[in-house]
Scaffold this motif. Sequence first.
Motif, PDB file in Angstrom:
ATOM      1  N   THR A   1       0.814  -1.215   0.000  1.00  0.00           N
ATOM      2  CA  THR A   1       0.000   0.000   0.000  1.00  0.00           C
ATOM      3  C   THR A   1       0.846   1.264   0.000  1.00  0.00           C
ATOM      4  N   ASN A   2       2.149   1.138   0.294  1.00  0.00           N
ATOM      5  CA  ASN A   2       3.017   2.315   0.337  1.00  0.00           C
ATOM      6  C   ASN A   2       4.136   2.241  -0.690  1.00  0.00           C
ATOM      7  N   ASN A   3       3.967   1.352  -1.688  1.00  0.00           N
ATOM      8  CA  ASN A   3       4.958   1.219  -2.756  1.00  0.00           C
ATOM      9  C   ASN A   3       6.341   0.856  -2.208  1.00  0.00           C
ATOM     10  N   TYR A   4       6.349   0.073  -1.129  1.00  0.00           N
ATOM     11  CA  TYR A   4       7.579  -0.396  -0.488  1.00  0.00           C
ATOM     12  C   TYR A   4       8.489   0.747  -0.041  1.00  0.00           C
ATOM     13  N   ALA A   5       7.895   1.849   0.368  1.00  0.00           N
ATOM     14  CA  ALA A   5       8.673   2.970   0.893  1.00  0.00           C
ATOM     15  C   ALA A   5       9.028   2.690   2.346  1.00  0.00           C
ATOM     16  N   GLY A   6      10.325   2.550   2.627  1.00  0.00           N
ATOM     17  CA  GLY A   6      10.765   2.203   3.966  1.00  0.00           C
ATOM     18  C   GLY A   6      10.476   3.254   5.018  1.00  0.00           C
ATOM     19  N   ASP A   7      10.238   4.482   4.593  1.00  0.00           N
ATOM     20  CA  ASP A   7       9.960   5.552   5.553  1.00  0.00           C
ATOM     21  C   ASP A   7       8.469   5.765   5.762  1.00  0.00           C
ATOM     22  N   ASN A   8       7.649   4.860   5.212  1.00  0.00           N
ATOM     23  CA  ASN A   8       6.201   5.059   5.290  1.00  0.00           C
ATOM     24  C   ASN A   8       5.498   3.714   5.368  1.00  0.00           C
ATOM     25  N   SER A   9       5.916   2.887   6.317  1.00  0.00           N
ATOM     26  CA  SER A   9       5.339   1.556   6.414  1.00  0.00           C
ATOM     27  C   SER A   9       3.923   1.605   6.968  1.00  0.00           C
ATOM     28  N   GLY A  10       3.129   0.618   6.607  1.00  0.00           N
ATOM     29  CA  GLY A  10       1.757   0.547   7.110  1.00  0.00           C
ATOM     30  C   GLY A  10       0.840  -0.137   6.121  1.00  0.00           C
ATOM     31  N   ALA A  11      -0.331  -0.487   6.604  1.00  0.00           N
ATOM     32  CA  ALA A  11      -1.333  -1.158   5.775  1.00  0.00           C
ATOM     33  C   ALA A  11      -2.374  -0.160   5.298  1.00  0.00           C
ATOM     34  N   SER A  12      -3.339  -0.655   4.531  1.00  0.00           N
ATOM     35  CA  SER A  12      -4.393   0.225   4.015  1.00  0.00           C
ATOM     36  C   SER A  12      -5.413   0.573   5.088  1.00  0.00           C
ATOM     37  N   ASN A  13      -5.500  -0.280   6.119  1.00  0.00           N
ATOM     38  CA  ASN A  13      -6.476  -0.113   7.202  1.00  0.00           C
ATOM     39  C   ASN A  13      -7.918  -0.198   6.718  1.00  0.00           C
ATOM     40  N   LEU A  14      -8.127  -0.837   5.572  1.00  0.00           N
ATOM     41  CA  LEU A  14      -9.485  -1.059   5.077  1.00  0.00           C
ATOM     42  C   LEU A  14     -10.035  -2.332   5.701  1.00  0.00           C
ATOM     43  N   GLY A  15     -11.270  -2.258   6.203  1.00  0.00           N
ATOM     44  CA  GLY A  15     -11.888  -3.397   6.866  1.00  0.00           C
ATOM     45  C   GLY A  15     -12.442  -4.411   5.879  1.00  0.00           C
ATOM     46  N   PRO A  16     -12.816  -5.598   6.372  1.00  0.00           N
ATOM     47  CA  PRO A  16     -13.305  -6.663   5.489  1.00  0.00           C
ATOM     48  C   PRO A  16     -14.606  -6.325   4.778  1.00  0.00           C
ATOM     49  N   ASN A  17     -15.330  -5.344   5.257  1.00  0.00           N
ATOM     50  CA  ASN A  17     -16.580  -4.939   4.608  1.00  0.00           C
ATOM     51  C   ASN A  17     -16.398  -3.740   3.682  1.00  0.00           C
ATOM     52  N   SER A  18     -15.146  -3.351   3.451  1.00  0.00           N
ATOM     53  CA  SER A  18     -14.877  -2.171   2.634  1.00  0.00           C
ATOM     54  C   SER A  18     -15.065  -2.476   1.147  1.00  0.00           C
ATOM     55  N   ASP A  19     -15.860  -1.665   0.480  1.00  0.00           N
ATOM     56  CA  ASP A  19     -16.045  -1.824  -0.962  1.00  0.00           C
ATOM     57  C   ASP A  19     -14.746  -1.530  -1.708  1.00  0.00           C
ATOM     58  N   ASP A  20     -13.964  -0.590  -1.189  1.00  0.00           N
ATOM     59  CA  ASP A  20     -12.683  -0.258  -1.831  1.00  0.00           C
ATOM     60  C   ASP A  20     -11.725  -1.456  -1.767  1.00  0.00           C
ATOM     61  N   LEU A  21     -11.709  -2.132  -0.624  1.00  0.00           N
ATOM     62  CA  LEU A  21     -10.844  -3.304  -0.491  1.00  0.00           C
ATOM     63  C   LEU A  21     -11.305  -4.418  -1.416  1.00  0.00           C
ATOM     64  N   LEU A  22     -12.601  -4.642  -1.486  1.00  0.00           N
ATOM     65  CA  LEU A  22     -13.135  -5.690  -2.357  1.00  0.00           C
ATOM     66  C   LEU A  22     -12.791  -5.412  -3.815  1.00  0.00           C
ATOM     67  N   LYS A  23     -12.929  -4.163  -4.225  1.00  0.00           N
ATOM     68  CA  LYS A  23     -12.599  -3.806  -5.600  1.00  0.00           C
ATOM     69  C   LYS A  23     -11.111  -4.009  -5.872  1.00  0.00           C
ATOM     70  N   ALA A  24     -10.264  -3.594  -4.908  1.00  0.00           N
ATOM     71  CA  ALA A  24      -8.821  -3.752  -5.080  1.00  0.00           C
ATOM     72  C   ALA A  24      -8.453  -5.225  -5.211  1.00  0.00           C
ATOM     73  N   VAL A  25      -9.040  -6.071  -4.392  1.00  0.00           N
ATOM     74  CA  VAL A  25      -8.751  -7.505  -4.443  1.00  0.00           C
ATOM     75  C   VAL A  25      -9.193  -8.097  -5.780  1.00  0.00           C
ATOM     76  N   ASN A  26     -10.381  -7.733  -6.232  1.00  0.00           N
ATOM     77  CA  ASN A  26     -10.878  -8.256  -7.513  1.00  0.00           C
ATOM     78  C   ASN A  26     -10.029  -7.770  -8.683  1.00  0.00           C
ATOM     79  N   ASP A  27      -9.618  -6.505  -8.633  1.00  0.00           N
ATOM     80  CA  ASP A  27      -8.762  -5.972  -9.697  1.00  0.00           C
ATOM     81  C   ASP A  27      -7.411  -6.686  -9.714  1.00  0.00           C
ATOM     82  N   ARG A  28      -6.849  -6.908  -8.531  1.00  0.00           N
ATOM     83  CA  ARG A  28      -5.561  -7.611  -8.454  1.00  0.00           C
ATOM     84  C   ARG A  28      -5.699  -9.049  -8.916  1.00  0.00           C
TER      85      ARG A  28
END
Length: 205
Positions: free
Chosen positions: A90-117
């Motif tokens: 989610t951070n393009n492997y930037a070592g100075d900006n680690s972290g997740a998307s923090n999108l929950g399992p019911n997130s439409d954005d997460l579902l779309k990202a998973v389907n697109d991937r």
Amino acid sequence: MPTIVRTHLTALRALLVMTVLCGIAYPLLITGISQVAFGDKANGSIVKADGKEVGSSLLGQNYNLPKKNPDDPKEDPVPDPKWFQPRPSTNNYAGDNSGASNLGPNSDDLLKAVNDRRAAVSQFDGVDPASVPADALTASGSGLDPHISVAYAKEQVNRVAKARSLPADTLNQLIDKYTEGRSLGFLGQEGVNVVLLNKAVSETK
């Protein structure tokens, strides 16, 4: 000598002593121990190829084709078929900006990202969308994890073998070689360090 002066001098001496102990002596001691006992890890576990630093075995990185227009921020990166690809970040492997998307399992954005991937990985690797492993679709908690599952590594073998004109058996042997066991023998799952695997692939003729 007035009490207030003695108090301040005592505090100053304490400050100087603690500065020497905690700010100089202790860091030097720990640095010395780490350099002697864990020199490679203490210096970042740097990976070199042809004498040049190409990354760290502790941090994932992208393996994309060069941009057609490097100055265009809207141009989407295209993965290079000659390399084993890491999991999404989610951070393009930037070592100075680690972290997740923090999108929950019911997130439409997460579902779309998973389907697109899923669709993108399926087309890129030439496999059935249903067979795409979960770690090819979701980022790690840090966004910096250099490991992928054995299943995801095996899925990419035919594509890398074709792009490099290498036998698939040779790549499967490298995957087995760079497969790391569970932490402490029982935590998590086996994983393949993509940085080390790709370095080995680049050295294979």
